[in-house]
Design an enzyme around this catalytic site. Sequence first.
Site, PDB file in Angstrom:
ATOM      1  N   ASP A   1      -1.256   1.765  -3.992  1.00 54.30           N
ATOM      2  CA  ASP A   1      -2.236   0.856  -4.593  1.00 54.30           C
ATOM      3  C   ASP A   1      -3.572   1.545  -4.847  1.00 54.30           C
ATOM      4  OD1 ASP A   1      -2.713   1.022  -1.844  1.00 54.30           O
ATOM      5  OD2 ASP A   1      -3.585  -0.987  -1.748  1.00 54.30           O
TER       6      ASP A   1
ATOM      7  N   LYS B   1     -11.429   0.436   0.334  1.00 54.54           N
ATOM      8  CA  LYS B   1     -11.520   1.879   0.178  1.00 54.54           C
ATOM      9  C   LYS B   1     -11.076   2.219  -1.242  1.00 54.54           C
ATOM     10  CE  LYS B   1      -7.184   2.524   2.746  1.00 54.54           C
ATOM     11  NZ  LYS B   1      -6.954   1.207   3.360  1.00 54.54           N
TER      12      LYS B   1
ATOM     13  N   ASP C   1      -5.836   2.960  -3.034  1.00 54.45           N
ATOM     14  CA  ASP C   1      -7.057   2.873  -2.220  1.00 54.45           C
ATOM     15  C   ASP C   1      -7.188   4.081  -1.296  1.00 54.45           C
ATOM     16  OD1 ASP C   1      -5.002   2.046  -0.573  1.00 54.45           O
ATOM     17  OD2 ASP C   1      -6.010   0.255   0.177  1.00 54.45           O
ATOM     18  N   ARG C   2      -6.067   4.773  -1.046  1.00 57.10           N
ATOM     19  CA  ARG C   2      -6.139   5.982  -0.209  1.00 57.10           C
ATOM     20  C   ARG C   2      -6.332   7.221  -1.075  1.00 57.10           C
ATOM     21  NH1 ARG C   2      -2.135   5.613   4.906  1.00 57.10           N
ATOM     22  NH2 ARG C   2      -2.680   3.497   5.498  1.00 57.10           N
TER      23      ARG C   2
ATOM     24  N   SER D   1       0.794  -1.224   0.000  1.00 53.65           N
ATOM     25  CA  SER D   1       0.000   0.000   0.000  1.00 53.65           C
ATOM     26  C   SER D   1       0.829   1.278   0.000  1.00 53.65           C
ATOM     27  CB  SER D   1      -0.966  -0.039   1.182  1.00 53.65           C
ATOM     28  OG  SER D   1      -1.918   0.974   1.052  1.00 53.65           O
ATOM     29  N   HIS D   2       0.740   2.046   1.076  1.00 52.20           N
ATOM     30  CA  HIS D   2       1.413   3.344   1.142  1.00 52.20           C
ATOM     31  C   HIS D   2       2.867   3.214   1.572  1.00 52.20           C
ATOM     32  CE1 HIS D   2      -0.063   2.224   5.025  1.00 52.20           C
ATOM     33  NE2 HIS D   2       0.844   2.995   5.577  1.00 52.20           N
TER      34      HIS D   2
ATOM     35  N   ASP E   1      -2.481   6.705  -3.167  1.00 52.39           N
ATOM     36  CA  ASP E   1      -1.278   6.037  -2.652  1.00 52.39           C
ATOM     37  C   ASP E   1      -0.813   4.936  -3.607  1.00 52.39           C
ATOM     38  OD1 ASP E   1      -3.333   4.267  -2.163  1.00 52.39           O
ATOM     39  OD2 ASP E   1      -2.395   3.471  -0.338  1.00 52.39           O
TER      40      ASP E   1
HETATM   41  C1  G16 Z   1      -4.594  -0.153   5.933  1.00 50.82           C
HETATM   42  C2  G16 Z   1      -6.025  -0.537   6.177  1.00 50.82           C
HETATM   43  C3  G16 Z   1      -6.786   0.647   6.700  1.00 50.82           C
HETATM   44  C4  G16 Z   1      -6.102   1.214   7.915  1.00 50.82           C
HETATM   45  C5  G16 Z   1      -4.686   1.577   7.557  1.00 50.82           C
HETATM   46  C6  G16 Z   1      -3.857   2.139   8.706  1.00 50.82           C
HETATM   47  O1  G16 Z   1      -4.534   0.771   4.892  1.00 50.82           O
HETATM   48  O2  G16 Z   1      -6.633  -1.006   5.003  1.00 50.82           O
HETATM   49  O3  G16 Z   1      -8.080   0.247   6.977  1.00 50.82           O
HETATM   50  O4  G16 Z   1      -6.771   2.337   8.398  1.00 50.82           O
HETATM   51  O5  G16 Z   1      -4.040   0.429   7.081  1.00 50.82           O
HETATM   52  O6  G16 Z   1      -3.496   1.136   9.526  1.00 50.82           O
HETATM   53  P1  G16 Z   1      -2.398   1.314  10.647  1.00 50.82           P
HETATM   54  O7  G16 Z   1      -2.813   2.541  11.429  1.00 50.82           O
HETATM   55  O8  G16 Z   1      -2.538   0.045  11.413  1.00 50.82           O
HETATM   56  O9  G16 Z   1      -1.063   1.528   9.998  1.00 50.82           O
HETATM   57  P2  G16 Z   1      -3.577   0.550   3.654  1.00 50.82           P
HETATM   58  O10 G16 Z   1      -3.847   1.721   2.759  1.00 50.82           O
HETATM   59  O11 G16 Z   1      -2.193   0.528   4.225  1.00 50.82           O
HETATM   60  O12 G16 Z   1      -3.978  -0.766   3.093  1.00 50.82           O
END
Ligand code: G16
Length: 574
Positions: A294, A392, A296-297, A118-119, A292
């Site tokens: 992927d 998302k 989704d953000r 992801s990010h 981001d």
């Molecule tokens: C993932 C989850 C989100 C979550 C985020 C932050 O996002 O899909 O639902 O809010 O992590 O998580 P943490 O605070 O545990 O780092 P992504 O965009 O990384 O897949």
Amino acid sequence: MSVIEVKTTPYNDQKPGTSGLRKKTKVFMEGNYLPNFIQSIFDSLPADELKGSTILVSGDGRFYNKDAIRIICEIAAGNGVGTVWTGKDGLCSTPAASAIIREREKGIAYGGIILTASHNPGGPENDFGVKYNTSNGGPALEALTGKVFEKSKGITRYLKVDLPPFDLHAIGTYDLVPGKFKVEVIDPTEDYVALLKTIFDFPKLQTFVKRPDFSMVYDGMHGVAGPYGKRIFCEELGLPSSCLTNCDPKEDFGGGHPDPNLVYAHDLVEVMKVLKPDSIIESTPEFGAAGDGDCDRNMILGKGFFVTPSDSVAVIASLASASIPYFKSGLKGVSRSMPTSGALDRVAEKMGLAMYETPTGWKFFGNLMDAGRLSICGEESFGTGSDHIREKDGIWAVLAWLSILAFKNQNTAKFLSVEHIVREHWSTYGRNYYSRYDYEGCESGPAEKMMANLRELASKIQAGGIDQSSISPELATYPIVRADDFEYKDPVDGSVSSKQGIRYIFSDGSRIVWRLSGTGSVGATIRVYLEKYESDKEKMDQRTEDALQLLSLLAAKISNLEALTGRTKPDVIT
Ligand code: G16
């Protein structure tokens, strides 16, 4: 088709976090690390259901993506899967993956393996990730990810079939084991764009973006957002390609951190003059957004103005039925993760909607959506979306904001800006001042100790067994009225998730929340969330840091973070 059984031994750290298993790329590339985890996923699914099934295997294009896809195809074939769909060049955004699993060929897919951290940054020295999504298109729930972890600890073999080569760069069907196993390389935007067209009024948006007083910029942060931005904003809506920045996907995201926030999306923040509104010039765009790695953000910006993700979902929910065709008959309910601000709660209250407070992690929204209870939801971590899919959706959020801008500006001579819309929202619902502090890469031991101390102190406060002024004198007149570790009972299946974040709530409803991130790959990232509600219209114009000053001071004193971790200031403030 000859299935080869390869002997292996377990790794003990394959526990999926908030969203799949994320580790350093080198860890995934070592020995049997990736095959073990993939086999553990298959071992957790019923073999008879896997036999002849169709799954999606695709990723955000980060370093190792293509190699991993080939390895996974061989293991999928070894475990009886009949067809693997993969995006051209191995690319597919996470929301498009969810859409493909749900929609393509009338939803025949059994599930999907999504390759993304992801990010998190990518490249040989950075992160890689794998997550499994089920047939509803959403991330596997804890019951399944827990099973995968258990299987990974006892694994002794994985199954594979040696496959002939296939061309990931050319759309087409590759019958690799005739009659038994094939790979279909697909256009990863097709099903997703078709779905978005059933949600938004594309002709109306096409007209709106042509307004001479409107301009926008979309920052793909060199992730998979780029091709989707190009397809949707340029080819479908007709915006010029100059509205795209950093939209060519790179295996290392151009050396950047593909997290759309005020620190890492610095190119966009600079163009939009968010930190320097005094330097806005005529060519500063009206609207800016970033996605981001992927996609989704999302981050939403106006000219010289930052929309917090918590405000963004609240604004979208309040105006969705008026501005987005998919919601024209109203919303079923709304939801936010616990650390997300209560701005959405105010909207739900006024509109008479059910509101659900879930733990951090998009997976918790899926059951509510499947049960028909939830339409729009969001998280402070730059995630916003709806029940059109089970992830998302960074592009959906941009289209939702464009729809709101089009609706608000349908009869205006002078353009009503993003900032105007958010300020109007505050004057109706009040303003939730909100900030998140991230302390990245802390040592795990002290971070765990801090959380344990906070938990212990919370029980004492709840029991009334402590003079709060001994923690900080301000607490004598501004006491903590509730302190706990958030626990969620899923209203649909009754499952309980505990230890989801420690919250201290003050006499005026303000909150401090502490959590350890579940998406990092090494050490611990401490997240501190501060929130203060203000209903007085005269006090809507404070700087966030001023409004939250006392809470920030109390957070430091209550947690003792500096003494325990040695960190004097956060790495990122949003
Ligand atoms: C993932 C989850 C989100 C979550 C985020 C932050 O996002 O899909 O639902 O809010 O992590 O998580 P943490 O605070 O545990 O780092 P992504 O965009 O990384 O897949």
